[in-house]
Write a protein that holds these residues in place. Structure first.
Motif, PDB file in Angstrom:
ATOM      1  N   GLU A 107     -14.531  44.907   9.865  1.00 17.92           N
ATOM      2  CA  GLU A 107     -13.607  44.503   8.700  1.00 17.92           C
ATOM      3  C   GLU A 107     -14.353  44.130   7.410  1.00 17.92           C
ATOM      4  O   GLU A 107     -15.667  43.467   7.448  1.00 17.92           O
ATOM      5  N   ALA A 108     -14.000  44.646   6.408  1.00 15.38           N
ATOM      6  CA  ALA A 108     -14.572  44.276   4.775  1.00 15.38           C
ATOM      7  C   ALA A 108     -14.388  43.081   4.601  1.00 15.38           C
ATOM      8  O   ALA A 108     -13.282  42.377   4.900  1.00 15.38           O
ATOM      9  N   GLY A 109     -15.371  42.539   3.809  1.00  9.17           N
ATOM     10  CA  GLY A 109     -15.314  41.151   3.462  1.00  9.17           C
ATOM     11  C   GLY A 109     -14.634  41.224   2.015  1.00  9.17           C
ATOM     12  O   GLY A 109     -14.128  42.083   1.482  1.00  9.17           O
ATOM     13  N   VAL A 110     -14.567  40.173   1.336  1.00 11.71           N
ATOM     14  CA  VAL A 110     -14.345  40.047  -0.082  1.00 11.71           C
ATOM     15  C   VAL A 110     -15.153  40.766  -1.293  1.00 11.71           C
ATOM     16  O   VAL A 110     -16.457  40.854  -1.059  1.00 11.71           O
ATOM     17  N   THR A 111     -14.695  41.805  -1.892  1.00 16.62           N
ATOM     18  CA  THR A 111     -15.390  42.675  -2.711  1.00 16.62           C
ATOM     19  C   THR A 111     -15.044  42.250  -4.268  1.00 16.62           C
ATOM     20  O   THR A 111     -14.038  42.187  -4.548  1.00 16.62           O
ATOM     21  N   GLN A 112     -16.081  42.194  -4.896  1.00 16.47           N
ATOM     22  CA  GLN A 112     -15.867  41.927  -6.468  1.00 16.47           C
ATOM     23  C   GLN A 112     -16.310  43.110  -7.326  1.00 16.47           C
ATOM     24  O   GLN A 112     -17.391  43.892  -6.624  1.00 16.47           O
ATOM     25  N   PHE A 113     -16.024  43.451  -8.540  1.00 17.30           N
ATOM     26  CA  PHE A 113     -16.501  44.655  -9.092  1.00 17.30           C
ATOM     27  C   PHE A 113     -16.163  44.164 -10.741  1.00 17.30           C
ATOM     28  O   PHE A 113     -14.960  43.644 -10.927  1.00 17.30           O
ATOM     29  N   PRO A 114     -16.967  44.501 -11.511  1.00 20.68           N
ATOM     30  CA  PRO A 114     -18.193  45.054 -11.152  1.00 20.68           C
ATOM     31  C   PRO A 114     -19.343  43.976 -10.798  1.00 20.68           C
ATOM     32  O   PRO A 114     -19.107  42.936 -10.655  1.00 20.68           O
ATOM     33  N   SER A 115     -20.572  44.474 -10.319  1.00 19.25           N
ATOM     34  CA  SER A 115     -21.554  43.301  -9.789  1.00 19.25           C
ATOM     35  C   SER A 115     -22.036  42.766 -11.233  1.00 19.25           C
ATOM     36  O   SER A 115     -22.598  41.451 -11.064  1.00 19.25           O
ATOM     37  N   HIS A 116     -22.174  43.331 -12.174  1.00 21.53           N
ATOM     38  CA  HIS A 116     -23.028  42.865 -13.410  1.00 21.53           C
ATOM     39  C   HIS A 116     -22.147  43.447 -14.619  1.00 21.53           C
ATOM     40  O   HIS A 116     -21.537  44.481 -14.301  1.00 21.53           O
ATOM     41  N   SER A 117     -21.870  42.751 -15.697  1.00 23.09           N
ATOM     42  CA  SER A 117     -21.328  43.094 -17.052  1.00 23.09           C
ATOM     43  C   SER A 117     -21.825  42.689 -18.158  1.00 23.09           C
ATOM     44  O   SER A 117     -22.007  41.034 -17.956  1.00 23.09           O
ATOM     45  N   VAL A 118     -22.326  43.080 -18.988  1.00 25.31           N
ATOM     46  CA  VAL A 118     -23.041  42.495 -20.197  1.00 25.31           C
ATOM     47  C   VAL A 118     -21.868  42.974 -21.424  1.00 25.31           C
ATOM     48  O   VAL A 118     -21.763  44.247 -21.577  1.00 25.31           O
ATOM     49  N   ILE A 119     -21.344  42.266 -22.034  1.00 21.19           N
ATOM     50  CA  ILE A 119     -20.607  42.756 -23.304  1.00 21.19           C
ATOM     51  C   ILE A 119     -21.069  41.681 -24.300  1.00 21.19           C
ATOM     52  O   ILE A 119     -21.421  40.613 -24.459  1.00 21.19           O
ATOM     53  N   GLU A 120     -20.507  42.176 -25.611  1.00 24.59           N
ATOM     54  CA  GLU A 120     -20.731  41.444 -26.749  1.00 24.59           C
ATOM     55  C   GLU A 120     -19.654  40.370 -27.028  1.00 24.59           C
ATOM     56  O   GLU A 120     -18.608  40.489 -26.511  1.00 24.59           O
ATOM     57  N   LYS A 121     -20.155  39.490 -27.850  1.00 28.18           N
ATOM     58  CA  LYS A 121     -19.108  38.272 -28.050  1.00 28.18           C
ATOM     59  C   LYS A 121     -17.653  38.852 -28.922  1.00 28.18           C
ATOM     60  O   LYS A 121     -18.052  39.785 -29.704  1.00 28.18           O
ATOM     61  N   GLY A 122     -16.436  38.421 -28.421  1.00 30.43           N
ATOM     62  CA  GLY A 122     -15.405  39.096 -29.052  1.00 30.43           C
ATOM     63  C   GLY A 122     -14.768  40.323 -28.418  1.00 30.43           C
ATOM     64  O   GLY A 122     -13.448  40.574 -28.344  1.00 30.43           O
ATOM     65  N   GLN A 123     -15.628  40.903 -27.430  1.00 26.82           N
ATOM     66  CA  GLN A 123     -15.080  42.084 -26.561  1.00 26.82           C
ATOM     67  C   GLN A 123     -14.078  41.499 -25.195  1.00 26.82           C
ATOM     68  O   GLN A 123     -14.161  40.013 -24.854  1.00 26.82           O
ATOM     69  N   THR A 124     -13.600  42.210 -24.645  1.00 29.84           N
ATOM     70  CA  THR A 124     -12.660  42.009 -23.357  1.00 29.84           C
ATOM     71  C   THR A 124     -13.441  42.457 -22.218  1.00 29.84           C
ATOM     72  O   THR A 124     -13.908  43.528 -22.153  1.00 29.84           O
ATOM     73  N   VAL A 125     -13.315  41.521 -21.055  1.00 25.85           N
ATOM     74  CA  VAL A 125     -13.736  42.110 -19.850  1.00 25.85           C
ATOM     75  C   VAL A 125     -12.918  41.781 -18.867  1.00 25.85           C
ATOM     76  O   VAL A 125     -12.079  40.554 -18.852  1.00 25.85           O
ATOM     77  N   THR A 126     -12.864  42.474 -17.804  1.00 24.86           N
ATOM     78  CA  THR A 126     -11.839  42.393 -16.682  1.00 24.86           C
ATOM     79  C   THR A 126     -12.585  42.320 -15.541  1.00 24.86           C
ATOM     80  O   THR A 126     -13.087  43.460 -15.138  1.00 24.86           O
ATOM     81  N   LEU A 127     -12.555  41.382 -14.598  1.00 24.96           N
ATOM     82  CA  LEU A 127     -13.345  41.414 -13.420  1.00 24.96           C
ATOM     83  C   LEU A 127     -12.243  41.509 -12.307  1.00 24.96           C
ATOM     84  O   LEU A 127     -10.991  41.219 -12.278  1.00 24.96           O
ATOM     85  N   ARG A 128     -12.533  42.035 -11.226  1.00 25.18           N
ATOM     86  CA  ARG A 128     -11.662  42.508 -10.177  1.00 25.18           C
ATOM     87  C   ARG A 128     -12.272  41.915  -8.764  1.00 25.18           C
ATOM     88  O   ARG A 128     -13.382  41.770  -8.615  1.00 25.18           O
ATOM     89  N   CYS A 129     -11.072  41.509  -8.005  1.00 26.55           N
ATOM     90  CA  CYS A 129     -11.433  40.891  -6.714  1.00 26.55           C
ATOM     91  C   CYS A 129     -10.631  41.327  -5.654  1.00 26.55           C
ATOM     92  O   CYS A 129      -9.022  41.446  -5.789  1.00 26.55           O
ATOM     93  N   ASP A 130     -11.098  41.978  -4.687  1.00 29.27           N
ATOM     94  CA  ASP A 130     -10.255  42.366  -3.655  1.00 29.27           C
ATOM     95  C   ASP A 130     -10.545  41.677  -2.198  1.00 29.27           C
ATOM     96  O   ASP A 130     -11.647  41.447  -1.725  1.00 29.27           O
ATOM     97  N   PRO A 131      -9.385  40.908  -1.928  1.00 26.54           N
ATOM     98  CA  PRO A 131      -9.731  39.829  -0.810  1.00 26.54           C
ATOM     99  C   PRO A 131      -9.829  40.593   0.617  1.00 26.54           C
ATOM    100  O   PRO A 131      -9.551  41.606   0.605  1.00 26.54           O
ATOM    101  N   ILE A 132     -10.082  39.846   1.697  1.00 24.35           N
ATOM    102  CA  ILE A 132     -10.049  40.288   2.790  1.00 24.35           C
ATOM    103  C   ILE A 132      -8.600  40.481   3.222  1.00 24.35           C
ATOM    104  O   ILE A 132      -7.684  39.893   3.012  1.00 24.35           O
ATOM    105  N   SER A 133      -8.280  41.933   3.707  1.00 27.02           N
ATOM    106  CA  SER A 133      -7.020  41.975   4.216  1.00 27.02           C
ATOM    107  C   SER A 133      -6.064  41.259   4.867  1.00 27.02           C
ATOM    108  O   SER A 133      -6.821  40.464   6.177  1.00 27.02           O
ATOM    109  N   GLY A 134      -5.184  40.957   4.425  1.00 28.40           N
ATOM    110  CA  GLY A 134      -4.361  39.815   5.172  1.00 28.40           C
ATOM    111  C   GLY A 134      -4.209  38.193   4.644  1.00 28.40           C
ATOM    112  O   GLY A 134      -3.673  37.477   4.961  1.00 28.40           O
ATOM    113  N   HIS A 135      -5.462  38.234   3.820  1.00 30.77           N
ATOM    114  CA  HIS A 135      -5.651  36.885   3.125  1.00 30.77           C
ATOM    115  C   HIS A 135      -4.616  36.518   2.054  1.00 30.77           C
ATOM    116  O   HIS A 135      -4.860  37.132   1.082  1.00 30.77           O
ATOM    117  N   ASP A 136      -3.614  35.628   2.178  1.00 26.45           N
ATOM    118  CA  ASP A 136      -2.771  35.326   1.298  1.00 26.45           C
ATOM    119  C   ASP A 136      -3.445  34.492   0.171  1.00 26.45           C
ATOM    120  O   ASP A 136      -2.889  34.521  -1.197  1.00 26.45           O
TER     121      ASP A 136
END
Lengths: 115, 115
Positions: free
Chosen positions: B1-30
């Motif tokens: 069974e896959a665990g909790v997955t996050q993407f990206p692992s690292h992100s470097v951005i400049e001040k003022g930019q936008t960043v979106t982080l993603r999380c995939d939880p364990i299947s079935g976890h509400d």
């Protein structure tokens, strides 16, 4: 307000010696207590928890923790440290009466086990 | 069974930019949680989803942070515009049961650096 204190930024111990990582907490009600470990480049891994019952809780990798209500402590212990135990350890608490399920974490303690 | 997955692992951005982080939880976890650790300090709660609904967002620092969980599966955390003080490690966690005595399972975290 709920809080967790981990008074030591770093704990150094020789392999084979016993180790203790300290944690004290403050909650308005009764606590649920947790220990998590973060190995390098890995996520937080659950080690053990205290919910109710026996004050001595046993967890993964030979770790155990003792709940002490009078001292509001939940110190993490292991009888014989391994080099592979070197990691960052976090103590966390939830108030049983809190309708929110959020964890309150300490600032973490780095454990270094030298060969 | 896959665990909790996050993407990206690292992100470097400049001040003022936008960043979106993603999380995939364990299947079935509400239950899905976001936490953040800034500058080696304690891990702090940001918010809690139950399925697609925000159960508790008391830890969100300001309105530059927007979390979503459309369809009750994966979640995104957007920071717009990013500021220097947003740098840190963002953790996602999930749990199956909405009981405060159950442990949450954490992902490996996304290290965000704002320059």
């Amino acid at each position: 307000a709920q809080s967790v204190a981990q008074p030591e930024d770093q704990v150094n111990v020789a392999e084979g010696n016993p180790l203790t990582v300290k944690c004290t907490y403050s909650v308005s009600g009764n606590p649920y207590l947790f220990w998590y470990v973060q190995y390098p480049n890995r996520g937080l891994q659950f080690l053990l928890k205290y919910i109710t019952g026996d004050n001595l809780v046993k967890g993964s990798y030979g770790f155990e923790a003792e709940f002490n209500k009078s001292q509001t402590s939940f110190h993490l212990k292991k009888p014989s440290a391994l080099v592979s135990d070197s990691a960052l350890y976090f103590c966390a608490v939830r108030d049983k009466m809190d309708s929110s399920y959020k964890l309150i974490f300490g600032s973490g303690t780095r454990l270094l086990v030298r060969p | 069974e896959a665990g909790v997955t996050q993407f990206p692992s690292h992100s470097v951005i400049e001040k003022g930019q936008t960043v979106t982080l993603r999380c995939d939880p364990i299947s079935g976890h509400d239950n899905l949680y976001w936490y953040r650790r800034v500058m080696g300090k304690e891990i702090k709660f940001l918010l809690h989803f139950v399925k697609e609904s925000k159960q508790d967002e008391s830890g969100m620092p300001n309105n530059r942070f927007l979390a979503e969980r459309t369809g009750g599966t994966y979640s995104t955390l957007k920071v717009q515009p990013a500021e220097l003080e947003d740098s840190g490690v963002y953790f996602c966690a999930s749990s199956q049961f909405p009981r405060s005595n159950t442990e949450a399972f954490f992902g490996q975290g996304t290290r965000l650096t704002v320059v």
